[in-house]
Design a protein around this motif. Structure first.
Motif, PDB file in Angstrom:
ATOM      1  N   MET A  75       0.837  -1.214  -0.150  1.00  0.00           N
ATOM      2  CA  MET A  75      -0.142   0.095  -0.062  1.00  0.00           C
ATOM      3  C   MET A  75       0.903   1.235  -0.037  1.00  0.00           C
ATOM      4  O   MET A  75       0.458   2.347  -0.127  1.00  0.00           O
ATOM      5  CB  MET A  75      -0.959   0.011   1.219  1.00  0.00           C
ATOM      6  CG  MET A  75      -2.069  -1.228   1.359  1.00  0.00           C
ATOM      7  SD  MET A  75      -2.908  -1.177  -0.266  1.00  0.00           S
ATOM      8  CE  MET A  75      -4.029   0.367  -0.110  1.00  0.00           C
ATOM      9  N   ALA A  76       2.160   1.111   0.089  1.00  0.00           N
ATOM     10  CA  ALA A  76       3.055   2.218   0.085  1.00  0.00           C
ATOM     11  C   ALA A  76       3.082   2.827  -1.151  1.00  0.00           C
ATOM     12  O   ALA A  76       3.168   2.174  -2.220  1.00  0.00           O
ATOM     13  CB  ALA A  76       4.380   1.951   0.707  1.00  0.00           C
ATOM     14  N   PRO A  77       3.478   4.264  -1.325  1.00  0.00           N
ATOM     15  CA  PRO A  77       3.676   4.896  -2.620  1.00  0.00           C
ATOM     16  C   PRO A  77       4.918   4.394  -3.145  1.00  0.00           C
ATOM     17  O   PRO A  77       5.985   3.964  -2.652  1.00  0.00           O
ATOM     18  CB  PRO A  77       3.626   6.185  -2.396  1.00  0.00           C
ATOM     19  CG  PRO A  77       3.881   6.371  -0.751  1.00  0.00           C
ATOM     20  CD  PRO A  77       3.242   5.037  -0.209  1.00  0.00           C
ATOM     21  N   MET A  78       4.729   4.083  -4.535  1.00  0.00           N
ATOM     22  CA  MET A  78       6.024   3.562  -5.311  1.00  0.00           C
ATOM     23  C   MET A  78       7.134   4.772  -5.718  1.00  0.00           C
ATOM     24  O   MET A  78       6.797   5.826  -5.724  1.00  0.00           O
ATOM     25  CB  MET A  78       5.718   2.950  -6.326  1.00  0.00           C
ATOM     26  CG  MET A  78       4.745   1.840  -6.617  1.00  0.00           C
ATOM     27  SD  MET A  78       5.429   0.365  -5.927  1.00  0.00           S
ATOM     28  CE  MET A  78       6.735   0.385  -7.381  1.00  0.00           C
ATOM     29  N   ASP A  79       8.476   4.454  -5.391  1.00  0.00           N
ATOM     30  CA  ASP A  79       9.315   5.422  -5.506  1.00  0.00           C
ATOM     31  C   ASP A  79       9.847   4.968  -7.240  1.00  0.00           C
ATOM     32  O   ASP A  79      10.645   4.203  -7.479  1.00  0.00           O
ATOM     33  CB  ASP A  79      10.573   5.293  -4.818  1.00  0.00           C
ATOM     34  CG  ASP A  79      11.842   6.127  -5.255  1.00  0.00           C
ATOM     35  OD1 ASP A  79      11.339   7.253  -5.632  1.00  0.00           O
ATOM     36  OD2 ASP A  79      12.782   5.906  -4.891  1.00  0.00           O
ATOM     37  N   TRP A  80       9.187   6.019  -7.945  1.00  0.00           N
ATOM     38  CA  TRP A  80       9.397   5.905  -9.437  1.00  0.00           C
ATOM     39  C   TRP A  80      10.536   6.548 -10.134  1.00  0.00           C
ATOM     40  O   TRP A  80      11.033   6.693 -11.112  1.00  0.00           O
ATOM     41  CB  TRP A  80       8.056   6.289 -10.341  1.00  0.00           C
ATOM     42  CG  TRP A  80       6.963   5.591 -10.055  1.00  0.00           C
ATOM     43  CD1 TRP A  80       6.029   5.744  -9.310  1.00  0.00           C
ATOM     44  CD2 TRP A  80       6.844   4.252 -10.564  1.00  0.00           C
ATOM     45  NE1 TRP A  80       5.090   4.921  -9.357  1.00  0.00           N
ATOM     46  CE2 TRP A  80       5.334   3.819 -10.159  1.00  0.00           C
ATOM     47  CE3 TRP A  80       7.360   3.281 -11.629  1.00  0.00           C
ATOM     48  CZ2 TRP A  80       4.841   2.762 -10.378  1.00  0.00           C
ATOM     49  CZ3 TRP A  80       6.826   2.307 -11.754  1.00  0.00           C
ATOM     50  CH2 TRP A  80       5.477   1.873 -11.293  1.00  0.00           C
TER      51      TRP A  80
END
Length: 100
Positions: A75-80
């Protein structure tokens, strides 16, 4: 034939009446799970019943592959990273390939 008519969910109907009320009768067959026996000159020529709809069992994505594992917080935001930098790097590689 008389045994079928004795059942509560069977209805015998002449072809002319079926022709006049076809759409309404189809809805009744689906909703009430009726069986229609359509007659032509008093002789049964067709039987209409509701289709049996089978629900497919739920199969999760993880259940399809026994080797799949969830690592980390899903559920954590992705580091793009920086998309402009990635675009530039990809274009450099493409230009180099075209020049060779």
């Amino acid at each position: 034939m008389k045994n079928a008519a004795a059942e509560s969910n069977v209805r015998i109907i002449p072809a002319g009446e079926f022709k006049a009320k076809c759409l309404q009768l189809m809805d009744e067959v689906m909703e009430k799970k009726l069986t229609l026996i359509i007659t032509k000159r008093g002789k049964p020529v067709m039987q209409a019943t509701a289709p049996t709809l089978e629900e497919k069992p739920f199969v999760s994505i993880i259940g399809r592959s026994p080797n799949a594992k969830i690592l980390g917080d899903i559920m954590a935001p992705m580091d793009w990273g920086d998309p402009v930098e990635k675009w530039t790097r990809a274009n450099k590689k493409t230009k180099e390939k075209k020049q060779k």
